[in-house]
Design an enzyme around this catalytic site. Structure first.
Site: not given
Length: 536
Positions: A263, A282
């Site tokens: 990420e 997220h």
């Protein structure tokens, strides 16, 4: 010296205010410090609070010489080197409940969005089309939801799923039958069985050695045709390459992903080209309410640890299902009983401790692991550097020194709140027992074969002597002449005129020469003095 706390990520100010309002605390808020700068500065702080952006590596923990606590404003702690934190005695505290509702609500919003084609519908309308007939979806009612991990978030999802008329199955080898019953979920015998029997599968487990790559090609191939896979837990639990390969077969309805192995999701990632995958960045905990909740929860946990050594929220202390409000007295008794046992063995000339066994009454049965940690710390006091010796790392340090740690049975304990430690050094063993009542100070009730009744506080002196007249008077006179005040004096004997044992609580440590002078008395054979750390 003030307690210094560094906030390294964007943590909600309501939580930070709890710390700033605490007398004696100094709080520095400096989000997104570069790793090298953070490593240079970490030695100035007692605690660090952050989110997922800050990696708490072994190097960083080792550089934090005064670091006592790590606070994680969220659930997952995969950005924290838990093994090194435990070895160093650094508490790791998270906020497991603050984002529960946020994740559960996002789950249903995203799944319904996929099943009802909301993303495609929005795009088609903005592009001037009316694709009503091509956007027919499916309902949740009557579908089977498979939950991998029936913890807080999994249970929250389960409660809402029933409102949609779904049937539930779950896979969680660590959840009790009672939790399955409360959530009205059938227990799947294996992960593959769950995957094969569900229309929607959702993952709610932590990322660790056991769960990394847990859902791979074999598990994905077990999914039934037309099913949906959802991951809002942690990237890395699902093998992304295997998922892409399974989606390419076009037999699944699709997937919903909020977390990823790396990420942020950057570049031309193949997930971006798939219309059957809903991607979110997220967002699980990204609500105003959730951010406030996790900030308040973690900051309160860090505050309570720094002020009161409250380890009930620490992830690297095994408290079990114990009543944490009733634990402090029991922890103190376990630690002090073990300290006394070790000191008595030393007086006998025994060398290194080889084994420690702790047994409890039924009231403390669930607290056995943390009480064993306290006893291990007591055995190690004055033996290893006590600067970072605590309940977090005591068992590990004891094991590294070759001390075998055991939990005994409490079935024959003399009291529901009884605690007994047995400490061995070679062929020598000392047994110390006591009781930690709810409404009074803990008391020692047994030393070896002698029944006693005394509170282990400040400084304790244990005398082995013959049961003859005048011993108590001579001991009192000698200690009085040395300027030492006696708080309690308990004399125990096995038989009249035989071996006796005196347990004396003192208001302070006696001068070094006092023990030698006591041994010069004709009827005293051994003198053991134990001073307890952190006592009044």
């Amino acid at each position: 010296m003030p307690v210094r706390i560094l906030v390294t990520d964007r943590v909600n100010p309501v939580g930070i205010a709890l710390l700033e309002e605490t007398p004696g605390f100094e709080v520095d808020v400096e989000p997104t410090l570069p790793p090298d700068v953070l490593r240079q500065r970490v030695g100035e702080y007692d605690a660090i609070i952050g989110r997922s952006a800050t990696s708490i590596t072994a190097d960083l923990l080792q550089a934090g010489g005064r670091l006592r606590c790590i606070g994680r404003a969220g659930v997952g702690v995969d950005n924290v080197d838990m093994e090194e934190a435990t070895r160093l005695g650094v508490a790791v505290i998270n906020a497991p409940a603050g984002n529960t509702v946020a994740v559960a609500e996002l789950f249903f919003g995203a799944v319904i969005g996929l099943l009802r084609n909301l993303g495609r519908a929005d795009r088609s309308m903005r592009e001037g089309r009316w694709d009503r007939s091509a956007l027919t979806g499916t309902e949740l009612k009557g579908k089977t939801l498979g939950i991998v991990g029936l913890g807080r978030i999994g249970s929250e999802v389960a409660r809402r799923a029933h409102a949609f008329g779904m049937t539930l199955t779950a896979f969680d080898p660590y959840a009790s039958d009672d939790r399955f019953q409360r959530n009205r979920a059938e227990r799947a015998p294996t992960l593959e069985a769950l995957m094969a029997g569900a229309d929607v599968v959702t993952v709610h487990t932590p990322l660790n050695k056991e769960t990394r790559g847990m859902i791979g090609a074999a598990q994905l191939s077990a999914l039934r045709d037309g099913s949906v896979l959802v991951n809002m837990a942690r990237g890395g639990i699902i093998d992304e390459e295997a998922l892409l390969a399974e989606l390419a077969k076009e037999r699944l309805r699709g997937a919903v992903l909020d977390v990823y192995s790396t990420e942020p999701l950057e570049g031309e990632h193949p997930f971006r080209d798939r219309p059957d995958v809903v991607l979110t960045p997220h967002l699980g905990a990204s609500t105003m309410e959730s951010q406030r909740n996790v900030a308040v929860d973690v900051c309160a946990g860090v505050r309570d640890f720094l002020l009161h050594d409250d380890l009930s929220r620490s992830l690297n202390v095994e408290v079990g299902g114990a009543d944490t409000d009733a634990l402090p007295a029991a922890l103190r008794l376990a630690r002090r009983a073990a300290s006394i046992a070790r000191a008595l063995l030393s007086t006998r000339g025994a060398r290194a401790v080889s084994a420690l066994t702790l047994s409890t009454g039924n009231d403390f049965a669930s607290a056995g692991p943390v009480l064993l940690s306290a006893a291990a710390a007591g055995v190690l006091e004055n033996v290893v550097d006590a600067g970072r010796l605590n309940l977090i790392n005591a068992r590990q340090v004891a094991s590294e020194r070759g001390i075998e740690l055991r939990l005994g049975s409490g079935s024959k304990a003399p009291h529901l709140r009884a605690i007994e430690v047995r400490v061995q050094a070679g062929d020598e063993e000392v047994r110390i027992g006591g009781v930690a009542p709810l409404d009074a100070d803990p008391r020692l009730t047994r030393i070896a074969d002698f029944h006693v009744d005394v509170t282990p506080r400040r400084t304790l002196m244990v005398l082995h002597n013959r049961d003859v007249p005048g011993v108590i008077g001579r001991v009192g006179t000698l200690l009085g002449n040395a300027g030492v005040n006696i708080a309690e004096y308990h004399q125990a004997r096995m038989a009249q005129g035989g071996e006796a044992l005196a347990v004396v609580t003192l208001d302070g440590p006696p001068p070094p020469e006092a023990s030698a002078q006591l041994l010069e008395l004709p009827d005293i054979s051994r003198v053991t003095v134990v001073s307890f750390r952190g006592d009044d």
